[in-house]
Design a protein around this motif. Structure first.
Motif, short mmCIF file in Angstrom:
data_model
loop_
_atom_site.label_atom_id
_atom_site.label_comp_id
_atom_site.label_asym_id
_atom_site.label_seq_id
_atom_site.Cartn_x
_atom_site.Cartn_y
_atom_site.Cartn_z
N PRO A 84 0.81 -1.21 0.00
CA PRO A 84 0.00 0.00 0.00
C PRO A 84 0.85 1.27 0.00
O PRO A 84 1.95 1.30 0.54
CB PRO A 84 -0.81 -0.12 1.30
N SER A 85 0.31 2.32 -0.60
CA SER A 85 1.02 3.60 -0.72
C SER A 85 0.72 4.47 0.50
O SER A 85 -0.17 5.33 0.47
CB SER A 85 0.60 4.31 -2.01
N TYR A 86 1.46 4.26 1.57
CA TYR A 86 1.23 5.02 2.79
C TYR A 86 1.92 6.37 2.74
O TYR A 86 3.05 6.50 2.26
CB TYR A 86 1.71 4.23 4.02
N THR A 87 1.24 7.38 3.28
CA THR A 87 1.74 8.76 3.24
C THR A 87 3.10 8.89 3.92
O THR A 87 3.99 9.57 3.41
CB THR A 87 0.72 9.70 3.90
N GLY A 88 3.26 8.25 5.07
CA GLY A 88 4.52 8.37 5.79
C GLY A 88 5.70 7.89 4.98
O GLY A 88 6.76 8.52 4.96
N ASP A 89 5.53 6.77 4.28
CA ASP A 89 6.61 6.24 3.44
C ASP A 89 6.94 7.21 2.31
O ASP A 89 8.11 7.42 1.97
CB ASP A 89 6.21 4.89 2.86
N THR A 90 5.91 7.79 1.72
CA THR A 90 6.12 8.73 0.62
C THR A 90 6.86 9.96 1.09
O THR A 90 7.80 10.44 0.43
CB THR A 90 4.76 9.12 0.00
N LEU A 91 6.47 10.50 2.22
CA LEU A 91 7.15 11.68 2.75
C LEU A 91 8.62 11.39 3.05
O LEU A 91 9.50 12.22 2.79
CB LEU A 91 6.43 12.20 4.00
N GLU A 92 8.89 10.21 3.59
CA GLU A 92 10.27 9.86 3.90
C GLU A 92 11.09 9.73 2.62
O GLU A 92 12.24 10.19 2.57
CB GLU A 92 10.31 8.55 4.69
N GLU A 93 10.53 9.13 1.58
CA GLU A 93 11.26 8.98 0.32
C GLU A 93 11.53 10.34 -0.32
O GLU A 93 12.62 10.59 -0.85
CB GLU A 93 10.49 8.08 -0.63
N LEU A 94 10.55 11.21 -0.29
CA LEU A 94 10.75 12.53 -0.88
C LEU A 94 11.80 13.32 -0.09
O LEU A 94 12.61 14.05 -0.67
CB LEU A 94 9.42 13.30 -0.90
N ALA A 95 11.80 13.18 1.23
CA ALA A 95 12.79 13.87 2.04
C ALA A 95 14.20 13.38 1.73
O ALA A 95 15.16 14.16 1.67
CB ALA A 95 12.47 13.68 3.53
N ARG A 96 14.34 12.07 1.51
CA ARG A 96 15.65 11.52 1.14
C ARG A 96 16.08 12.00 -0.24
O ARG A 96 17.27 12.25 -0.47
CB ARG A 96 15.61 9.99 1.18
#
Length: 255
Positions: A81-93
């Motif tokens: 699933p596309s969870y928001t927390g994972d997306t934010l962490e990837e974008l921050a990296r």
């Protein structure tokens, strides 16, 4: 760098999405806005949802000639699933040192405690709530005070006179981002409505960019394999399938 994060199913992307992205870019003084098509929505089924690759192509075509707006494929690169927390962490990296501003509607903000990692997500980004009406200030204020009673509030003057500006900002404290409330003009266009028009054979020009319409037409046989199901569900009283929520960007929220 200040980066807006606007996620959703974009099934399909339309002028309501694009106008909100432009408004956020200008109201918040962002350097860019990343439109993030969701790969696997965790809180709804995938019936009627166009393939991820096609939805991404539609977003890329929609953004042609719009400086400051970009399509992120980040959610297509991981399983599950596309969870928001994972997306934010990837974008921050991917953009070290950037400040992330996550866009969502006020009703979605109110459900934040039920999301995966819930209120802790405010430590990963500023949350920008999009208001459709003036009463959203009191609703958002009550929500913030119930979860962050020590938050420092700033109400910006002149917001009631015209749309397209900042309404209020709450500073949640050390280690957390802020919650901001903006009130851009609202275009009453939804992806559900576009899919219904398409299934009924109606003209969908001016709901979405010409390049998006051209791509949908070029891929008509593939599109109809997915959107025809919307029409089938209307026979049992569920017209248009899952309701799209324009200012919230759809599927990235509530996760």
């Amino acid at each position: 760098m200040k980066v807006g994060v606007f996620g959703g199913c974009f099934n399909p992307v339309h002028h309501g999405h694009l106008r909100l992205a432009v408004e956020a870019l200008e109201i918040l003084g962002l350097d860019r806005v990343e439109l993030v098509p969701t790969a696997i929505p965790p809180h709804k089924g995938q019936r009627g949802l166009l393939p991820f690759g096609l939805r991404c192509r539609l977003v890329q075509k929609a953004l042609h000639g719009l400086p400051g707006l970009h399509c992120s494929l980040v959610e297509g690169g991981r399983p599950g699933p596309s969870y928001t927390g994972d997306t934010l962490e990837e974008l921050a990296r991917a953009m070290p040192g950037s400040r992330l501003f996550f866009l969502l509607g006020v009703p979605d903000l109110l459900t934040l405690p039920s999301w995966k990692d819930g209120l802790a997500l405010t430590r990963k980004a500023h949350f920008v709530a999009v208001a459709r009406q003036d009463m959203a200030l009191e609703t958002t204020r009550e929500f913030v005070r119930s979860h962050w009673p020590e938050a420092d509030e700033t109400v910006y003057p002149g917001w009631m006179k015209s749309p397209g500006n900042m309404v209020c900002e709450w500073r949640l404290g050390p280690g957390s981002g802020n919650i901001l409330l903006i009130r851009p003009p609202y275009l009453d266009i939804s992806a559900t409505m576009i899919r219904d028009y398409w299934s009924a054979g109606r003209d969908i020009r001016f709901f979405l960019p010409d390049l998006v319409l051209a791509e949908l037409t070029r891929k008509r046989r593939l599109v109809e394999r997915y959107w025809a199901k919307q029409e089938a569900r209307s026979d049992v009283g569920q017209v248009g399938g899952v309701k799209a929520r324009p200012p919230r960007g759809g599927c990235i929220h509530g996760r």
